[in-house]
Design a protein around this motif. Structure first.
Motif, short mmCIF file in Angstrom:
data_model
loop_
_atom_site.label_atom_id
_atom_site.label_comp_id
_atom_site.label_asym_id
_atom_site.label_seq_id
_atom_site.Cartn_x
_atom_site.Cartn_y
_atom_site.Cartn_z
N ARG A 169 -11.79 42.41 -17.34
CA ARG A 169 -12.56 43.16 -18.34
C ARG A 169 -13.25 42.14 -19.43
O ARG A 169 -14.37 42.30 -19.58
N ASP A 170 -12.40 41.27 -19.65
CA ASP A 170 -12.92 40.16 -20.83
C ASP A 170 -14.16 39.39 -20.18
O ASP A 170 -15.27 39.34 -20.93
N ALA A 171 -14.26 38.84 -19.00
CA ALA A 171 -15.28 38.26 -18.52
C ALA A 171 -16.29 38.99 -18.40
O ALA A 171 -17.62 38.61 -18.33
N THR A 172 -16.09 40.25 -17.73
CA THR A 172 -17.11 41.20 -17.49
C THR A 172 -18.00 41.56 -18.66
O THR A 172 -19.07 41.65 -18.94
N GLU A 173 -17.22 41.86 -19.73
CA GLU A 173 -17.77 41.96 -21.08
C GLU A 173 -18.56 40.83 -21.64
O GLU A 173 -19.61 41.03 -22.18
N GLN A 174 -17.73 39.66 -21.60
CA GLN A 174 -18.58 38.58 -22.07
C GLN A 174 -20.12 38.28 -21.12
O GLN A 174 -20.91 38.16 -21.95
N TRP A 175 -20.06 38.38 -20.02
CA TRP A 175 -21.06 38.18 -19.39
C TRP A 175 -22.20 39.15 -19.57
O TRP A 175 -23.48 38.85 -19.93
N ALA A 176 -21.70 40.29 -19.72
CA ALA A 176 -22.82 41.50 -20.11
C ALA A 176 -23.32 41.42 -21.25
O ALA A 176 -24.69 41.38 -21.43
N LYS A 177 -22.68 41.12 -22.52
CA LYS A 177 -23.01 40.98 -23.55
C LYS A 177 -23.88 39.75 -23.99
O LYS A 177 -24.66 39.59 -24.88
N GLU A 178 -23.35 38.62 -23.37
CA GLU A 178 -24.16 37.19 -23.50
C GLU A 178 -25.33 37.17 -22.77
O GLU A 178 -26.20 36.14 -23.13
N SER A 179 -25.66 38.06 -21.83
CA SER A 179 -26.98 37.70 -21.06
C SER A 179 -27.77 38.64 -21.44
O SER A 179 -27.77 39.90 -21.93
#
Length: 162
Positions: free
Chosen positions: A62-72
């Motif tokens: 979840r953390d990696a998915t959220e980070q990728w989604a929000k930083e892109s």
């Protein structure tokens, strides 16, 4: 009315929003795929996780998915090919390409084949196979009228581009 990030040409409120809000289930694999892209663009992480097939859900962070989604910065989705995935099907494969600007500001092209499965009448993302590695531009694009990067002193269009 704002257009939907999935590129369908429809307004977000009439396109992917009802799926992301869980008002209705995506009737086809393509609708699910488009809504998942939109969920990345909108940061709707719960929807991304909930539409991942239950058999593989524990494999995603979840953390990696959220980070990728929000930083892109999500720049566009292109559907290339659809096989199956209709309302009457139980499986579908979609080839697509996504462009986004990563946290390092490089533009990335993500090209994959995704498999979607229907379980208990509901579509889920199941698996993905990269078609090529993500491509990033390491340096700024050279314009045709810019000096050629080879150092010849000529314009790019008259030198290495010719």
């Amino acid at each position: 009315m704002a257009g939907c990030p999935c590129g369908s040409g429809s307004a977000y409120s009439k396109c992917c929003k009802p799926y992301i809000d869980r008002s209705v289930q995506a009737p086809t694999a393509e609708k699910l795929m488009r809504s998942r892209y939109t969920a990345y663009a909108k940061g709707a992480i719960d929807y991304i996780l909930d539409t991942h097939h239950p058999d593989g859900r524990d494999e995603i962070s979840r953390d990696a998915t959220e980070q990728w989604a929000k930083e892109s910065e999500w720049m566009g989705l292109e559907i290339i090919d659809i096989r199956g995935g209709a309302e009457s099907d139980s499986e579908g494969t979609i080839e697509f390409s996504v462009r986004y600007r990563g946290s390092d500001r490089a533009i990335v092209t993500h090209h994959e084949n995704s498999t979607f499965l229907k379980k208990d009448g509901r579509w889920y993302f199941s698996d993905a196979k990269m078609i090529n590695n993500p491509q990033t531009r390491e340096s700024p694009k050279v314009g045709r009228n810019d000096p050629c990067p080879c150092g010849s002193g000529k314009k790019y269009k008259k030198c290495c581009r010719a």
